[in-house]
Motif scaffolding. Structure first.
Motif, PDB file in Angstrom:
ATOM      1  N   TYR A  28       8.768   5.440  -1.621  1.00 60.49           N
ATOM      2  CA  TYR A  28       7.966   4.202  -1.453  1.00 60.49           C
ATOM      3  C   TYR A  28       6.325   4.962  -1.921  1.00 60.49           C
ATOM      4  CZ  TYR A  28       5.093   0.600   0.217  1.00 60.49           C
ATOM      5  OH  TYR A  28       4.111  -0.560   0.432  1.00 60.49           O
ATOM      6  N   VAL A  29       5.794   4.272  -3.008  1.00 59.14           N
ATOM      7  CA  VAL A  29       4.663   4.330  -3.431  1.00 59.14           C
ATOM      8  C   VAL A  29       3.485   3.604  -2.686  1.00 59.14           C
ATOM      9  CG1 VAL A  29       3.053   4.930  -5.421  1.00 59.14           C
ATOM     10  CG2 VAL A  29       5.413   5.078  -5.734  1.00 59.14           C
ATOM     11  N   ASP A  78      -2.324  10.026  -5.718  1.00 55.25           N
ATOM     12  CA  ASP A  78      -1.362   9.083  -5.415  1.00 55.25           C
ATOM     13  C   ASP A  78      -0.663   9.523  -4.043  1.00 55.25           C
ATOM     14  OD1 ASP A  78       1.438  10.536  -6.152  1.00 55.25           O
ATOM     15  OD2 ASP A  78       0.055  10.409  -7.855  1.00 55.25           O
ATOM     16  N   GLU A  79       0.085   8.627  -3.359  1.00 52.13           N
ATOM     17  CA  GLU A  79       0.865   8.865  -1.835  1.00 52.13           C
ATOM     18  C   GLU A  79       2.003   8.199  -2.059  1.00 52.13           C
ATOM     19  OE1 GLU A  79      -1.724   7.898   1.105  1.00 52.13           O
ATOM     20  OE2 GLU A  79      -3.543   9.328   0.621  1.00 52.13           O
ATOM     21  N   CYS A  80       2.967   9.096  -1.737  1.00 50.24           N
ATOM     22  CA  CYS A  80       4.296   8.587  -1.476  1.00 50.24           C
ATOM     23  C   CYS A  80       5.018   8.836  -0.236  1.00 50.24           C
ATOM     24  CB  CYS A  80       5.332   9.001  -2.546  1.00 50.24           C
ATOM     25  SG  CYS A  80       4.814   8.524  -4.469  1.00 50.24           S
ATOM     26  N   LEU A  81       6.002   8.095   0.183  1.00 51.95           N
ATOM     27  CA  LEU A  81       6.630   8.417   1.688  1.00 51.95           C
ATOM     28  C   LEU A  81       8.073   8.288   0.961  1.00 51.95           C
ATOM     29  CD1 LEU A  81       5.938   8.880   4.364  1.00 51.95           C
ATOM     30  CD2 LEU A  81       6.941   6.470   5.041  1.00 51.95           C
ATOM     31  N   SER A  82       8.531   9.534   0.959  1.00 53.23           N
ATOM     32  CA  SER A  82      10.048   9.727   0.232  1.00 53.23           C
ATOM     33  C   SER A  82      11.236   9.817   1.239  1.00 53.23           C
ATOM     34  CB  SER A  82       9.976  10.899  -0.613  1.00 53.23           C
ATOM     35  OG  SER A  82      11.193  11.076  -1.419  1.00 53.23           O
ATOM     36  N   PHE A  83      12.228   9.227   1.075  1.00 48.40           N
ATOM     37  CA  PHE A  83      13.473   9.218   1.943  1.00 48.40           C
ATOM     38  C   PHE A  83      14.687   9.887   1.340  1.00 48.40           C
ATOM     39  CE2 PHE A  83      11.218   5.132   2.430  1.00 48.40           C
ATOM     40  CZ  PHE A  83      10.584   5.375   3.623  1.00 48.40           C
ATOM     41  N   HIS A  84      14.837  10.906   1.996  1.00 52.05           N
ATOM     42  CA  HIS A  84      15.902  11.994   1.024  1.00 52.05           C
ATOM     43  C   HIS A  84      17.412  11.877   2.073  1.00 52.05           C
ATOM     44  CE1 HIS A  84      13.082  14.443  -1.313  1.00 52.05           C
ATOM     45  NE2 HIS A  84      12.338  13.801  -0.542  1.00 52.05           N
ATOM     46  N   LEU A  85      18.321  11.644   1.245  1.00 57.58           N
ATOM     47  CA  LEU A  85      19.461  11.432   1.918  1.00 57.58           C
ATOM     48  C   LEU A  85      20.832  12.425   1.933  1.00 57.58           C
ATOM     49  CD1 LEU A  85      18.443   8.585   1.045  1.00 57.58           C
ATOM     50  CD2 LEU A  85      20.898   7.641   0.741  1.00 57.58           C
ATOM     51  N   SER A  86      21.373  12.536   3.032  1.00 54.14           N
ATOM     52  CA  SER A  86      22.371  13.640   2.851  1.00 54.14           C
ATOM     53  C   SER A  86      23.523  13.141   1.884  1.00 54.14           C
ATOM     54  CB  SER A  86      22.971  14.105   4.260  1.00 54.14           C
ATOM     55  OG  SER A  86      23.808  12.684   4.824  1.00 54.14           O
ATOM     56  N   LEU A 130       6.216  -0.467   7.106  1.00 56.73           N
ATOM     57  CA  LEU A 130       6.804  -0.422   8.440  1.00 56.73           C
ATOM     58  C   LEU A 130       6.968   0.990   8.734  1.00 56.73           C
ATOM     59  CD1 LEU A 130       7.465  -2.244  10.753  1.00 56.73           C
ATOM     60  CD2 LEU A 130       9.627  -2.261   9.980  1.00 56.73           C
ATOM     61  N   ALA A 131       7.634   1.680   7.534  1.00 53.96           N
ATOM     62  CA  ALA A 131       8.163   3.280   7.733  1.00 53.96           C
ATOM     63  C   ALA A 131       6.763   3.873   7.823  1.00 53.96           C
ATOM     64  CB  ALA A 131       8.892   3.620   6.477  1.00 53.96           C
ATOM     65  N   GLN A 132       5.706   3.692   7.082  1.00 53.92           N
ATOM     66  CA  GLN A 132       4.330   4.298   7.416  1.00 53.92           C
ATOM     67  C   GLN A 132       3.592   4.156   8.458  1.00 53.92           C
ATOM     68  OE1 GLN A 132       2.976   6.288   4.996  1.00 53.92           O
ATOM     69  NE2 GLN A 132       1.318   6.799   6.311  1.00 53.92           N
ATOM     70  N   VAL A 161      13.765   3.258  10.458  1.00 49.25           N
ATOM     71  CA  VAL A 161      13.321   2.644   9.330  1.00 49.25           C
ATOM     72  C   VAL A 161      13.696   3.118   7.988  1.00 49.25           C
ATOM     73  CG1 VAL A 161      10.904   1.636   8.436  1.00 49.25           C
ATOM     74  CG2 VAL A 161      11.324   1.965  10.878  1.00 49.25           C
ATOM     75  N   ALA A 162      13.695   4.333   7.878  1.00 46.40           N
ATOM     76  CA  ALA A 162      14.083   5.071   6.677  1.00 46.40           C
ATOM     77  C   ALA A 162      15.368   4.627   6.374  1.00 46.40           C
ATOM     78  CB  ALA A 162      14.284   6.506   6.926  1.00 46.40           C
ATOM     79  N   LEU A 163      16.459   4.626   7.325  1.00 46.37           N
ATOM     80  CA  LEU A 163      17.719   3.906   6.768  1.00 46.37           C
ATOM     81  C   LEU A 163      17.617   2.518   6.370  1.00 46.37           C
ATOM     82  CD1 LEU A 163      19.943   5.500   9.840  1.00 46.37           C
ATOM     83  CD2 LEU A 163      20.069   6.149   7.427  1.00 46.37           C
TER      84      LEU A 163
END
Length: 281
Positions: free
Chosen positions: A39-40, A81-89, A120-122, A136-138
């Motif tokens: 998410y940017v 820039d800033e991003c919140l990144s969700f990495h999945l198994s 919300l995740a941030q 929230v990531a899920l």
């Protein structure tokens, strides 16, 4: 690039990326090590992958597929820039949705459904709400799959056995609320995947597991504050909060007053009750 790991669990990791690159900085190739959605939240940059170029702005979603090479460019925005990144198994990716068409999306424009969850995740990463960052990531990732795949989540049916499982975990969380517990641990207690467990618990009890855990801790804290003389720091640690500032913030958000003021009210300070009532007048 400043990289901060906000969460690392077996099924999902959350990484905070802060890049200060500008137009004069050279672009270079990087590799996605796993599937991810990012998410940017600020700034803009170019995302080149698979022969296609996407212009990312605040609210956009960058999609990464394991093994893909990509390049980020910064011609248009000099402030980073800033991003919140969700990495999945790999296991979670298969459960949520592994169709190749979804993960070839590469990028989505700002969409209200994802922007709300991204913010919300941030807030969860900052400790600004009582949601678990893993939860929230899920939710963000699952909603991305629904939107990118053109399908709705549909009705999630719950069996009587699953209801008993949800209640069983609620009782377990109550008994162990003073311990460090995450979504994976709670799901393992009933032999479910974190994603399925999150949906099940929320559907049956109306709150997420982390919300239930935090509210249980706050309830226990209120009992200790009202009945004893232990310092606020000790109370926070006793009920399971590892950080005093997070405890004070969460308690104030729930009670409308600080832990110290709550203790004073419990001892009969009528002025505090009067102030709270006046706020609703």
């Amino acid at each position: 690039m400043i990289t901060t790991t906000a969460l690392h669990q077996g099924s999902i990791s959350v990484i905070d990326y802060r890049c200060d690159a500008g137009p004069s900085d050279p672009a270079f190739a990087e590799l996605h090590c796993n599937h991810s959605v990012s998410y940017v939240r600020r700034g803009s940059f170019g995302y080149r992958c698979g022969g296609r170029l996407f212009d990312m702005v605040a609210g956009s979603v960058l999609v990464g597929r394991a093994g893909d090479e990509y390049v980020c460019t910064h011609e248009h925005h000099p402030c980073g820039d800033e991003c919140l990144s969700f990495h999945l198994s790999p296991e979670l990716m298969e459960e949520i949705g592994s169709r190749n068409g979804i993960w070839r999306t590469l990028g989505l424009p700002p969409l209200p459904e994802l922007m709300v969850l991204g913010e919300l995740a941030q807030a969860a990463a900052r400790g600004g709400n009582d949601l678990g960052l893993d939860e929230v990531a899920l939710l963000f990732t699952a909603r991305f799959v629904e939107l990118a795949g053109g399908r709705d989540a549909g009705t999630f049916q719950v069996t009587s056995l699953e209801r008993r499982r949800a209640v069983e975990v609620a009782l377990w969380l109550e008994a162990h609320s003073h311990e460090a517990i995450d979504l994976d641990q709670a799901a393992q207690h009933v032999g479910l995947s974190p994603f399925h467990f999150l949906r099940l618990f929320s559907r049956v009890l109306g709150v997420t597991p982390h919300q239930y855990l935090v509210r249980t801790r706050l309830r226990h804290a209120a009992q200790l504050l009202a009945a004893g003389e232990r310092p606020v720091t000790d109370v926070a640690l006793d009920v399971g909060f590892g950080d005093l500032s997070n405890f004070v913030r969460s308690f104030h958000r729930a009670a409308g007053v600080s832990p110290r003021r709550f203790r004073q009210a419990a001892r009969g300070d009528r002025k505090i009750f009067q102030e709270r009532l006046a706020a609703f007048a």
